[in-house]
Design a protein around this motif. Structure first.
Motif, PDB file in Angstrom:
ATOM      1  N   TYR B 112     -75.977  30.110  18.969  1.00 16.52           N
ATOM      2  CA  TYR B 112     -74.944  30.625  18.071  1.00 16.52           C
ATOM      3  C   TYR B 112     -73.934  31.476  18.837  1.00 16.52           C
ATOM      4  N   GLN B 113     -74.412  32.181  19.876  1.00 15.48           N
ATOM      5  CA  GLN B 113     -73.472  32.997  20.652  1.00 15.48           C
ATOM      6  C   GLN B 113     -72.453  32.115  21.380  1.00 15.48           C
ATOM      7  N   ILE B 114     -72.875  30.902  21.727  1.00 14.76           N
ATOM      8  CA  ILE B 114     -71.918  29.974  22.347  1.00 14.76           C
ATOM      9  C   ILE B 114     -71.009  29.370  21.268  1.00 14.76           C
ATOM     10  N   GLU B 116     -69.953  30.590  18.470  1.00 18.56           N
ATOM     11  CA  GLU B 116     -68.949  31.482  17.856  1.00 18.56           C
ATOM     12  C   GLU B 116     -67.529  31.218  18.346  1.00 18.56           C
TER      13      GLU B 116
END
Lengths: 311, 355
Positions: B112-114, B116
């Protein structure tokens, strides 16, 4: 997870047994008995009363009887309120305290978090100072003074809310506010310091470098990480608030559990003291368990022992 | 070659209780497409502040850009608002930070951090973004990316986290990547892997890189050009060969001399630059390095040296290049490396300050 909860439940039963035992013996060591406060009773009648309530038996027999009954969720008859059992008192008082407590917790958490987050985001600006003045006031003004203020201004002067008693939803607002003010202030301060710490972390800079807006960073990256200290505080707070606050219930004339907790001790009402203590302990232990489970949900680094297979 | 970034006379200061700290004092450089510029200097020399100012990531206040321009694709980003910067950050310019252990959100899945950045800048759906996140993880050399996207940072090792950081930074195909000491917190073997990965990705994606480091070994490995910073100023700038084989500024000599080398014999002490950098609340008069410089001339304590040009690409800010300056010998460790470079001008040329 199931294994972990099972293990925790076993520990809870062990803790409860310790609490019951300690309370039972401390109570007996305290001078006096349930019948001393009234006028001197003829010895025959006192002997009769003792026999009726089983107080003539040796202490180990009384202790054994009591443990058996508690295990069956029977706290025995009250010594003071004739014809009422302790179970009746709890069944009547707890729902009232529960509703009041739930409202207070919701108010405290919602406003505490909002104040804390605003204060952290507007660090060292007027919003921060305002929020912290509210928080300091909330912590330093005792709840009974807050209660009286609320009654005087909102009920008597403005007539928005009823002064006392516990009938409709409107009746619950003022006591819930009074009960919530201190924990709300506490949560606001906790949230603020925890948010400030989180916002200075490198991963917030990473999120900003990704081009995310301040709002998205706050909601998605900061709050969850800032929540742990608040959740920790929630455990004992929930137990304390749900079982009622003696002072607030007295001021607003609310028939909750809090008053039994205090009056039973001066009355040496053994069974009520025991019953309410055991009940409070159960709620405290249950909310601590819930807090621990919530930890694992909020922070994936915290693995509940015996939960998932180790890494 | 196409210029992607031009920094002109950038000045940044921070308001503190002790006064205003002038962290960056008139820095100018440019960067071409696909080029790697290394900025080196000791802690507090202003290299991180310079790079974070390019993305406007320095906290403002207390930070403040007090002068200069940052032209990105010809567009000055200094006057841009935070809202406008959101469209540049992550999309046009990305950043990799020093410590991969703290630069990832511990409570959010790597995938998810990628995702975003992809969702924000490329309007991707969640499924498409997740698909792309898996591709990016495999691109940066993380095995089993389908499984790894659903893991949390604590399930990654340090080197893998830095790979994930690179995946985040490269998600939206930025034109400029700023790497702020990306290998400092990693051990040497992992450092080499990460550097190889960055070079490899740069050739695939044609990204320009600003590489901030204090490790000259890393500089030699990755950079096309090098800027040496001291006390908030660039004191020498040139190609890698020019900086390593024909350095002209005494500070660069000091840095090179204090680099351990395999030819150093055992009884020789490792050289160090004496003293500490100046307090930038009140920058010293003249040359900021003068107090620590054994080659300092009398004028160094009086007047700031101008920039001299030694070749088409080589600049140094020292009075030693003035025609009237005495000839000085650089330290032995540096003299050993000096080679005659063909591109050098016959005599250094004074760079005119043009406004």
């Amino acid at each position: 997870m199931a294994k972990y909860i099972g293990k925790r439940l076993l520990y809870m039963i062990l803790s409860l047994w310790l609490i019951v035992t300690a309370t039972f013996f401390f109570m007996r060591i305290a001078p006096g008995n349930p019948f001393t406060s009234e006028k001197q009773l003829p010895p025959e009648i006192e002997a009769n009363l003792n026999a009726h309530y089983g107080l003539d038996k040796p202490w180990y027999a009384q202790y054994g009887d009591y443990l058996l009954k508690v295990a069956k969720w029977d706290f025995g008859p009250s010594f003071k309120y004739k014809s009422q059992s302790v179970n009746d008192l709890i069944n009547e008082g707890f729902p009232v305290s529960f509703i009041l407590g739930l409202e207070a917790i919701l108010i405290a958490v919602a406003f505490g978090l909002i104040l804390g987050i605003i204060a952290a985001l507007k660090h060292n600006r007027w919003q921060d100072y305002t929020a912290m003045i509210i928080a300091v006031a909330g912590i330093s003004v005792p709840s009974f003074i807050m209660a009286t203020f609320l009654q005087y201004f909102l009920a008597i002067k403005l007539g928005v809310f009823p002064v006392a008693r516990f009938e409709t939803f409107m009746h619950t607002v003022l006591p819930a506010l009074a009960l919530a003010s201190t924990p709300m202030a506490f949560i606001a301060r906790l949230t603020r310091s925890s948010m400030l710490e989180v916002m200075s972390n490198d991963y917030i800079k990473t999120a900003k470098a990704k081009g995310l807006s301040q709002g998205v960073i706050t909601v998605k990256h900061a709050i969850r990480n800032a929540l742990l200290p608040v959740v920790t505080y929630m455990g004992p707070l929930t137990a304390g608030i749900l079982t009622g606050s003696f002072v607030i219930e007295k001021i607003f004339g609310i028939p909750g559990l809090g008053s039994h907790f205090v009056t039973s001790i001066t009355n040496r009402d053994y069974t009520v003291i025991m019953g309410v203590t055991v009940f409070y302990s159960i709620i405290l232990l249950a909310s601590i368990l819930l807090v621990d489970i919530a930890y694992g949900i909020i922070d994936p680094r915290i693995k509940l022992a015996g939960g998932k297979k180790g890494e | 070659m196409e210029k992607i970034l031009e920094v002109k006379d950038l000045e940044v200061s921070f308001q503190t209780y002790g006064g205003s700290v002038k962290a960056v004092r008139g820095v100018s450089f440019d960067l071409h497409k696909g080029e790697t510029l290394a900025i080196v200097g000791e802690s507090g020399s202003g290299k991180s502040v310079t790079s974070q100012t390019i993305m406007k990531l320095i906290p403002m206040p207390p930070g403040q850009i007090t002068g200069g321009k940052i032209l990105f694709n010809g567009d000055d980003i200094v006057p841009k608002t935070d809202k406008e910067m959101e469209k540049i950050r992550g999309k046009e310019i990305s950043m990799i930070f020093q410590d991969p252990m703290t630069s990832l959100n511990p409570t959010m899945k790597i995938g998810y951090q990628i995702m975003e950045g992809l969702i924000k800048h490329q309007n991707m759906s969640k499924q498409a973004a997740k698909q792309r996140a898996v591709e990016l993880l495999s691109l940066v050399g993380i095995p089993m990316p389908e499984k790894r996207v659903n893991q949390y940072p604590h399930e990654f090792s340090g080197g893998m986290r830095q790979r994930a950081m690179i995946a985040i930074a490269l998600a939206a195909n930025p034109k400029l990547l700023i790497a702020d000491e990306p290998t400092t917190a990693l051990d040497v073997t992992i450092q080499a892997q990460i550097l190889e990965l960055m070079k490899d990705l740069q050739s695939k994606m044609d990204t320009s890189i600003i590489f901030i480091t204090h490790d000259l070994g890393v500089v030699a490995n990755v950079a096309d050009r090098v800027a040496v910073m001291y006390a908030g100023q660039i004191v020498e700038m040139g190609t890698v060969d020019e900086i390593f084989y024909d350095p002209r500024h005494p500070y660069t000599w000091g840095l090179l001399a204090s680099m351990p080398s395999v030819d150093n014999d055992d009884n020789q002490d490792l050289a160090a630059i004496p003293g500490t950098p100046p307090d930038l609340t009140n920058p010293p008069k003249g040359d900021a390095f003068a107090a620590r410089n054994k080659y300092a001339l009398a004028i160094d304590f009086e007047e700031e040296p101008p920039m001299y040009q030694i070749s088409e690409t080589h600049f140094a800010k020292t009075w030693l290049l003035h025609p009237d300056a005495p000839q000085v010998e650089p330290p032995d460790a540096v003299k050993k490396r000096i080679r005659q470079l063909s591109s050098t001008f016959k005599t250094p040329v004074l760079v005119k300050e043009d406004k």
